[in-house]
Design a protein around this motif. Structure first.
Motif, short mmCIF file in Angstrom:
data_model
loop_
_atom_site.label_atom_id
_atom_site.label_comp_id
_atom_site.label_asym_id
_atom_site.label_seq_id
_atom_site.Cartn_x
_atom_site.Cartn_y
_atom_site.Cartn_z
N ASP A 465 0.96 -1.25 0.18
CA ASP A 465 -0.39 0.33 0.17
C ASP A 465 1.34 1.28 -0.29
O ASP A 465 2.08 1.42 0.59
N PRO A 466 0.47 2.04 -0.77
CA PRO A 466 1.67 3.30 -1.16
C PRO A 466 1.68 4.41 0.05
O PRO A 466 2.27 4.50 0.72
N SER A 467 1.19 3.91 1.48
CA SER A 467 0.89 4.52 2.42
C SER A 467 1.93 3.92 3.91
O SER A 467 2.53 4.44 4.98
N SER A 468 1.40 2.94 3.54
CA SER A 468 3.11 1.77 3.83
C SER A 468 3.92 1.66 4.15
O SER A 468 4.64 1.53 2.82
N PRO A 469 4.98 2.26 4.92
CA PRO A 469 6.77 2.57 4.52
C PRO A 469 7.36 0.78 4.26
O PRO A 469 6.89 0.14 5.11
N PHE A 470 7.94 0.86 3.32
CA PHE A 470 8.58 -0.17 2.64
C PHE A 470 10.07 -0.55 2.81
O PHE A 470 11.02 0.70 2.19
N GLY A 471 10.68 -0.77 3.67
CA GLY A 471 11.94 -0.75 3.35
C GLY A 471 13.46 -1.85 4.31
O GLY A 471 12.53 -2.31 4.56
N GLY A 472 14.85 -2.35 4.37
CA GLY A 472 15.37 -3.32 4.83
C GLY A 472 15.94 -3.02 5.97
O GLY A 472 15.65 -1.70 6.69
N TYR A 473 16.50 -3.88 6.33
CA TYR A 473 17.93 -3.80 7.61
C TYR A 473 19.14 -4.78 6.89
O TYR A 473 18.61 -5.79 6.02
N LYS A 474 19.91 -4.42 7.83
CA LYS A 474 20.60 -5.15 7.40
C LYS A 474 21.32 -5.51 5.96
O LYS A 474 21.37 -4.32 5.02
#
Ligand code: NDP
Length: 497
Positions: A465-474
């Motif tokens: 969803d565009p309102s939900s932040p997406f991204g990683g760790y490590k």
């Protein structure tokens, strides 16, 4: 049904669909309106590359050439940065509600031409038309709509502090969701008032260049967005250009590290969205049939060319045999073939090179002693295809459990306790996503706290969803895309706390 057509050797339990019927072809016929040649998009116009060089864009489903794509060199990248710098002052000073109108217009124009874009995306990248039609294109439009809504409310991005754009942003994206990744990058950058120089992946440049036409139709001021096409060398030029106030990269961890080395010692802001090797964890109290659908979606969506794909299945031992047998049964009926056919579940692998990578890692799995299962399926003679594949008997040291395959290949491991599930799930250099299937809310809460992943889905997988932040760790990177957090990554604070 004639006795000779009765399926052989299936588990008895469960409903059987699929090869009991032959499906008539159901090709999508909308005209993708492709040009024979695509030039660079710089300063609001299509311009020939200074070198005069072009490269082929191939349809991976049949290996036929689709178009010539311009190859951008140093002078072209430089021209793109100059155009963006020239447009920045006035774009940044444009009131947010006006910038929002451009974004709304882009979203609406994309919706108007959704079928055309879906067909172009499928022909260029190999993904099933069902996915480009129902996911990629609508989601790309949703990102423009969402950020259009933010453009006049930027005072709420960091409550109590004023934010301002950074300047010109250099962006490089991969080939697995070409239009969607482009929307993830462009929409927040523009809403915040930045200008952009973006390079799409070499094998999938077409929808970016089609979108350039939409930017023209939307009346976006020249220079605010510039597209330079080419291979990794062009990407390095975009990332390394001194005119970039920030770089945003989505791609492999290997290339992400190379870019970070290249930019070490500069004050360039960075966002890195890199690879993943997600654990999809199924407990014995999970709704098993739903979990099986989630596992299939988690690994076979977009032929497994998904950074957050659930490529490591961790199954609770009491249900391991049941889940494995249901999975085998389910993947027997996945239809692999022509991506433009509306019945197709798995389309073409994006390129010959990616097919070779998948084959190499699958061969390593067999060599190292894991047990491979592939349902019988007829693959088209031309084009790049790979059947849905499961491995059982996988240990954590196997390459297929450690390395990102980026293809339709699932490695199945088992666990006995919650602690073991968490430890195995986190035993990877990556940390992008994870899935948990269980009936217990308390377990979901504990797992989502202890799993080192940017996104944890519970009793579902691959929800965006565009309102939900997406991204990683490590080694999956840093920075977020989507939501308020994604906007902050394109802003600087203009007032003290
Ligand atoms: P690559 O890293 O090979 O390429 C990504 C982009 O970078 C392409 O446009 C590529 O150009 C370009 N590029 C290649 N070399 C350089 C360089 N030295 N400097 C700058 N740019 C360069 O990844 P793939 O395209 O193979 O994409 C798959 C990877 O992307 C997977 O690891 C996947 O997990 C990750 N990914 C991560 C996502 C996330 O949100 N975290 C989302 C989607 C994918 P060219 O294509 O021409 O080589």
């Amino acid at each position: 049904m004639p006795a000779s057509r009765k399926p052989q050797g299936r588990p008895r339990a469960g409903l059987i669909f699929g090869d009991l019927w032959d499906f008539d072809p159901a090709p999508e016929t909308a005209d993708p309106k492709l040009r024979e040649r695509y030039d660079l998009f710089i300063g609001g116009r299509f311009v020939r590359p200074r070198s005069g060089k072009y490269f082929d864009s191939i349809n991976p489903a049949n290996e036929r050439k689709l178009a010539d794509i311009a190859l951008a060199g140093p002078a072209d990248v430089d021209a793109a940065y100059r155009a963006a710098a020239g447009a920045f002052r006035s774009w940044a000073a444009t009131p947010g509600r006006e910038r929002g109108k451009y974004l709304f217009r882009i979203a609406r124009l994309l919706q108007d031409r959704a079928r055309e874009f879906a067909v172009a995306e499928t022909m260029d990248g190999g993904k099933p038309i069902r996915e480009s039609r129902d996911f990629d294109v609508p989601m790309a439009a949703a990102h423009f709509f969402y950020h259009a809504g933010w453009a006049d409310k930027l005072e709420y991005v960091a409550p109590g502090r004023a934010v301002a754009p950074l300047g010109v942003v250099g962006q490089v994206i991969p080939w697995n969701f070409p239009l969607l990744m482009l929307a993830w990058k462009l929409a927040p950058a523009l809403a915040m008032g930045n200008c952009v120089v973006l390079k799409p992946a070499e094998t999938t440049s077409i929808t970016a260049l089609k979108l350039a036409g939409i930017l023209q139709d939307a009346g976006l001021p020249p220079g605010v967005v510039n597209f330079v096409t080419g291979a990794g060398k062009t990407g390095a030029l975009v990332m390394g250009h001194p005119g970039a106030a920030k770089v945003a990269f989505t791609g492999s961890t290997e290339v992400g590290k190379a870019i970070m080395r290249q930019l070490a010692g500069t004050d360039r802001r960075m966002t890195m969205e890199l690879g993943g090797k997600a654990a999809n964890i199924v407990f014995d109290d999970a709704p098993i049939d739903q979990a099986v659908e989630g596992i299939v979606d988690g690994i076979f969506f977009n032929q497994g060319h998904v950074c957050c794909a659930g490529s490591r299945l961790l199954v609770h031992e009491p249900v391991a045999d049941l889940v494995t047998s249901k999975l085998k049964n389910r993947i027997r009926v996945l239809r692999v073939g022509d991506p433009l056919d509306k019945n197709t579940d798995l389309g073409a692998i994006n390129s010959r090179a990616q097919l070779a990578t998948i084959r190499r890692l699958v061969a390593a799995g067999v060599r190292e002693g894991a047990v491979m299962f592939q349902p019988p399926c007829r693959l088209p003679e031309r084009g790049f295809y790979f059947p849905p594949t499961l491995f059982t008997g996988v240990t954590q040291s196997h390459r297929i459990a450690r390395e990102e395959i980026f293809g339709p290949v699932l490695s199945i491991l088992t666990f006995r306790t919650v602690d073991e599930a968490i430890e195995k799930a986190n035993n990877t250099p990556y940390g992008l996503s994870a899935g948990v299937w269980t009936d217990k809310g308390s377990r979901i809460l504990r797992m989502s706290t202890e799993l080192k992943a940017g996104v944890v889905w519970a009793n579902t997988f691959n929800r965006f969803d565009p309102s939900s932040p997406f991204g990683g760790y490590k080694e999956s990177g840093f920075g977020r895309e989507g939501g308020r957090q994604g906007l902050l990554d394109y802003a600087r604070y203009a007032s003290p706390p």
